[in-house]
Structure formats: C-alpha cells, structure tokens
Design an enzyme around this catalytic site. Structure first.
Site: not given
Length: 697
Positions: A246, A496, A549, A585
């Site tokens: 991303d 990731e 998230y 994160e």
C-alpha cells in the site's frame, strides 16, 4: 568492490515481462490472417506448456535450499579526507522513456553509445528524485525502462596513482550503468547503494558521458514482489503493474550519485562494534578493517592501522596502532554512551573514529573517518535493553515520500521530519518498508532516534528459491550498509508476509538464521499481519511485532471494539511465543480539516479516539512487563496506487504530506512526552500544554 553487484540475475527482456505477454504481443503484430491463426495456436500451446512448467516449478519451490548468497564488498559512505576526493553528479540529467511495448529497444539499438538526444527527444529530469510526478503527462504510471544520461568532466589530476569509483545511493528497481559506452555495473533491488570502479574507463582532463537504464517492473521474484499483466485499452493493449503493498512504486535515481577517489591501496571496509562496562563508565570500540585487492593482501604484514578516537569537542580520547594487523580495540574511561532521545539529557552522543592506513615506512596510504556511538543492546523473553536500561519504543511507521520528488532524497524534508519527530517526543521509527537513505541513518545517529531497519520484503508470498536468494541478498546489502550505525537497534526481515502459508516456516527460518549469521548483536523481528493462530514465522524471531487496524479495517467505526481486542491479541502473541511484543502498526485514515462529533470515520476526531482507545490498552499491557512498544501508522500521509479507497493516497498520517500536524499529532505529543517523563524522567516542553486558567488559590 564493483564485482559485488554483478551476481544478481537479470531476466532477459529487461522489463522482465512474462513470456506469455511476449508471445501474445507477437500475435498482435502479425498482419496476415493466417499468421494470426498460426501464432495464436502456437501461443495457446506455449501457454499450456508454461502453465505446466509453472505448476512443476511451484511444487519444487516448496523445498527450499539454504544456498549461499555472494557478499558485497566496499560501499563505505563517500567521505573526503586527506587521501580522498568526492564529487557529486547530482543535478539535471537528460531523460527518455522507453515504449512500454518495446522496453529493450534502447539496449538493442545501443542508446548508451551516444548521447540519448541522438536516439530520442529528451526531457530534463532532476537527480535525485522519483521521475513519476515530475512531468504533466502519464509518466507517473509508466511501466518498464527509462533512460538517463549526462556529461561530466574529470580533472587530469585524478589520473595520478589513484582509483576512481562511481557510486549510486539508490536506483529503483533495477539499474544498468554505462560510462562512455562501456557497461560498468548492473544492480537489482532498489533503496540500496551500489558502486563500480571506473578508473580505466574515464577520460581524464576531458568530457565523459554516464548513461543509466532504470527498470521499475516488479514480478513474483523481485523484492518487493509485484505482477505484470497486459490488458486491453482504447488504443489496443497496455501493460499494467500491480502489487499488493500500500504505497506507490516510485522509481528512478532516488539518491545521490558520486564519483570519489581512493589511493591504489585503500581502506575498503570498516566494521565497528562497541561495549560498555557494567556501570557504563568504561567503553571499548572494536574495529576491523579490510584493505583492497590481492596486492594489499599479499603485503598485509607490512601494513599498519593507526586508530584514533575523538570526542564531540575534537579532543583525542583514545588511540592505538595495530602493527601488522587490521583490527584492534580502543578503550576509554569516562565514556559518554549513545542514548536514545529523551532517555538521557545528552542523547545521540557520537565520537569520531579516524582510521589511518600506514605502510611499513610510516607513509600514510589512506584515511577514513566515521561517527561511532558507544552502546550495548541486550534482550530476553520480556525486555529490550540499551546500555542495561529497559526501552519502551514510542514512534512511527514512516515512508520516504513527499510531493513532486516522491522517494527522492530531500535534505530539507529530512531535517523537517527529524524536527517533527523530536517535537512529538518519539524515540524510534521503523524504515517501513525498505532501507531509507544513508543520510537519514546518519541523522538518526546524531539525534538519538532508534531505528528498526527493514528490508524491502513486503507482503511476501509465493515463496520460491529465487525469491529466497534475493530476499537474503537484500538483507546482506542492508546489514553491510547499516551495521555501524548506533541508531539501528533491530533488523526487520519482512512486513506483513503471508506467514500462514505452507512453507513460510522453512522460508523464514532460513531468512532469520541468515540474518543472525551476519549480525548477532541485534534482535530480529518482522511486522506480522496474520492472526497468531495461523502464523508460522514468530518462532524464528527474537521480538514479535504485529500490525492490526481495529475500528478501521476490522469493525470499522466501532470505537468500543478497540481496547480489549488489542489487549487480547498482544497477550495471545506473548503466550504463543514467550517473547517481547510490539504493536508495530495501528491507526485510521484521516482527512485533515474534516470535523465530526460524535466521531465518525475519516474525521480528525475519529483518529484521536482511535489513538486514545489504543493508549488505554497499551498502558494495561505495559504493566505485564513484556509489551515493549507502540508504533503509529503513519508519520505522514503518503502516495499510493490509484484506488477508490484512497483519496490522493493513504491518509493515516498524524502529519499531512506537507508535514503539518493533524489534531491527533497534539494528542500523541502529550502521550509520548508523558511516557518519557514517567519512564525516563525527561522534562515536559514548555509549550506542551496550553494555558487555560490559574486554578491555584
């Protein structure tokens, strides 16, 4: 020094388009109906063959072999001294893009043998910079090769008994370099330096030409990975680059280009490690030096190293001469250790190590100087310690990213970023998701900002032997480049990765063990995104880092589903592996200036609420003893590929892309300084709290 970059395999057709695409491109170019039919039959048959071979290759790839990767040599950051000169080739270069359907034309037509302007119309292009956002046409999404060239002079004095080196700080993704029409080096994997000796190729006292071909295409065996596809558009067919990570795949000559000189016999490598006594009062600097070439090795018994250590004021505090040896130890009392920001009143203290290479007759052959920070690192099942003191990380994931120049080196932006890091009270950041510039690493050393140094492996999947080799090579080059930086306290071997897949276990065991073989002084981590119940990599790591998230990608908007989820998952990771845990994160996209109450996704209020709910979880986790850090995603907004979920890019920054604070930055600043005060007894900045009223009677 230059040969180290030659081993990386280059797929035929420099843009690395698949054979499948090439065959169907040929079909489209057949004018006759019969030709089209024949070629179509051939292509379909060939596609079936390729598909079968791919399945076979994939099956074989499940058995990974721990093959050696060649070790790079040299690569010391170019510094002037009594024996060395450095000249920058930064500036405005000439630029040409290749046709996407014909990416190797420039190689076939030998554009590198003459000025690019004689082959194609050129446009001016700044170096260093990403080329994508410079022009006003569709260069942004160009896939394949582009070309640069420029002229430069070399003084006659450089021809006298010395060697000349050409060094690139970074070209993304793959680079081919010619000087005066002769190929001097090729290099794969962006964000890392490479160099070549050009002593015998240059014209001294005359004009020279440097030509660079850069290829930005990513496939499943590049680091990072991507895919190339060919799809129809209004004009026929076009090449599309896709990737799962991303952030935008900026490309070009991203960092500075230098010419530098060395003596014929010169200091090629300097490796430094440090140690402190138990009470941090006595320090030791261990150094190991390599001298170039076979001639030097044969004469090694007549070479000496004189090492001097200077403090910040320039006073010599230790010295030694290693007669007949190229390594040694400097010991000093009353040492000033290197401490992270806010952990000590004088953070980031650096000494200067001066290495002098002497001949047997005491003739000075070469001098190289570098900054050294004295500190120790240690870790166990629950803590990470620096100089014997437990560390609680508070910082960011970041990107090298800004308007216009993309990922190009920008010293003004770098200085601004470090000002903001200190303003907000951060003591660390992760180089997500690739190595950052050498200049930024030096700045981190000076300012006491700890670095989790990450290689370019992002969203790693489809594990294969070729990918493993390049992954290991990226780590070898990274550790070789950054091993002497006191700010680097941890290696991150991936971001990731798909660690739930079948052969992730063996793959990351090989990667982790290889990393330890290069450096045993720092712990290893990786930012994991899969659930702990599926992960197969954590047992190979020293510290567990996880990305999640809550209230954004999962349970969107539900602020009541954050705190306990974070506590539960962090606890589960620790229970699973019995290792320190970092939340590497968390965050939420935020459009600056959008205000909504009650808090609503994308608003500044929502970002603040997401942070506050995480803070509550972190404080409960810190009491358990094994939770050692919190990293916001992200430091500043950054560009991504075009997507309907991304309004101009990723907006999770606490600062805008132009480095101005959102509301959450002020909240985070209070948090980080409060942690600094409670954990490290630092002082609050005078402007941390705005005056409201004098409530003392």
């Amino acid at each position: 020094m230059s040969s180290s970059t030659e081993y990386l395999p280059v797929t035929p057709l420099s843009s690395r388009l698949s054979i499948y695409n090439c065959v169907f491109s040929f079909v489209r170019r057949c004018n006759s109906l019969i030709g089209r039919i024949i070629c179509s039959i051939f292509a379909l048959s060939f596609f079936s063959l390729v598909t079968g071979l791919y399945v076979l290759h994939f099956s074989l790839a499940l058995i990974l072999v721990n093959k050696e990767v060649p070790q790079t040599r040299g690569m010391l950051y170019p510094r002037e001294s009594e024996t060395r000169e450095v000249r920058s080739l930064d500036g405005i270069w000439n630029f040409v893009r290749s046709d996407q359907a014909n990416p190797t034309q420039g190689v076939r037509d030998e554009w590198y043998t003459k000025d690019l302007s004689q082959s194609r119309p050129t446009i001016p292009m700044p170096v260093p910079a990403s080329y994508n956002d410079i022009t006003t046409d569709n260069l942004r999404d160009h896939v394949g090769t582009v070309w640069y060239d420029r002229k430069f002079f070399v003084p006659r004095s450089w021809s006298k008994n010395q060697r000349i080196w050409l060094r690139f700080g970074s070209v993304h993704y793959e680079a081919f370099v010619w000087i005066n029409g002769q190929k001097v080096v090729k290099h794969e994997i962006g964000h890392l330096p490479f160099e070549a000796e050009v002593t015998d190729i240059l014209n001294y006292g005359a004009e020279n030409r440097i030509t660079v071909m850069c290829d930005n295409a990513l496939i499943q065996t590049t680091v990072p990975q991507g895919k190339i596809t060919e799809v129809p558009n209004d004009n026929g067919m076009t090449i599309i680059q896709s990737y799962t990570f991303d952030f935008f795949n900026y490309a070009g000559i991203h960092r500075s280009v230098h010419l530098y000189t060395t003596p014929r016999t010169f200091i090629e490598e300097v490796e430094v490690t440090t140690a402190l006594s138990e009470n941090n009062s006595v320090g030791e600097v261990f150094y190991s030096v390599s001298v170039n070439g076979s001639a030097a090795n044969e004469a090694i018994n007549v070479l000496n190293i004189q090492a001097n250590l200077y403090d910040k004021e320039g006073a010599k505090v230790a010295n030694t001469t290693s007669d007949g040896k190229l390594d040694g130890c400097l010991k000093l009392t009353g040492v000033k250790p290197w401490w992270p920001y806010l952990m000590h009143p004088e953070p980031g203290y650096l000494y200067e190590l001066e290495i002098k290479l002497l001949a047997a007759n005491e003739e000075l052959l070469d001098v190289y100087r570098l900054k050294v920070g004295l500190r120790t690192l240690s870790w166990n099942k629950s803590q990470f310690l620096i100089n014997g003191k437990p560390v609680y990380f508070r910082g960011f994931g970041r990107h090298e990213d800004s308007d216009i120049r993309g990922k190009g080196l920008d010293n003004a932006l770098m200085v601004r970023d470090f000002n903001l890091l200190k303003w907000i009270g951060a003591n660390a950041y992760r180089t997500s998701h690739y190595p950052y510039s050498e200049e930024s690493m030096q700045f981190a050393d000076q300012h006491g900002i700890m670095i989790i140094d990450e290689c370019p492996s992002v969203d790693t999947e489809n594990y294969s032997q070729e990918l493993l080799g390049k992954h290991k090579s990226s780590l070898e080059q990274l550790i070789h480049r950054d091993r002497n930086h006191p700010s680097v306290v941890m290696w991150s071997i991936a971001n990731e990765p798909r660690t739930a897949s079948m052969n992730a276990d063996s793959y990351f065991e090989l990667v982790a063990n290889f990393t330890r073989s290069l450096d045993k002084t720092r712990p290893i981590t990786a930012a994991i995104a899969v659930p702990y119940t599926q992960d197969k990599s954590g047992r190979h790591l020293d510290i567990i880092s996880f990305n999640r998230y809550n209230a954004w990608y999962s349970n969107t908007g539900r602020l009541d589903m954050v705190t306990q989820n974070v506590i539960d998952e962090a606890t589960a990771w620790n229970k699973q592996y019995n290792k320190p845990v970092i939340m590497s994160e968390y965050g939420a996209d935020t459009l600056e200036g959008l205000h909504m109450t009650p808090a609503y996704v994308w608003s500044e209020e929502f970002q603040e609420e997401v942070f506050a709910r995480h803070f509550k979880a972190f404080d409960q986790l810190r009491k358990k003893g094994w939770f050692i850090g919190e990293f916001v995603w992200n430091f500043a907004d950054f560009k991504t590929a075009q997507s309907y979920t991304r309004v101009g890019g990723n907006k999770k920054g606490v600062f805008t892309r132009s480095r101005q604070p959102k509301a959450a930055a002020h909240l985070l600043r209070k948090r980080y300084f409060a942690l600094g005060r409670d954990l490290d007894q630092c002082q609050f900045p005078e402007d941390l709290f705005t005056y409201i009223a004098d409530l003392i009677s």
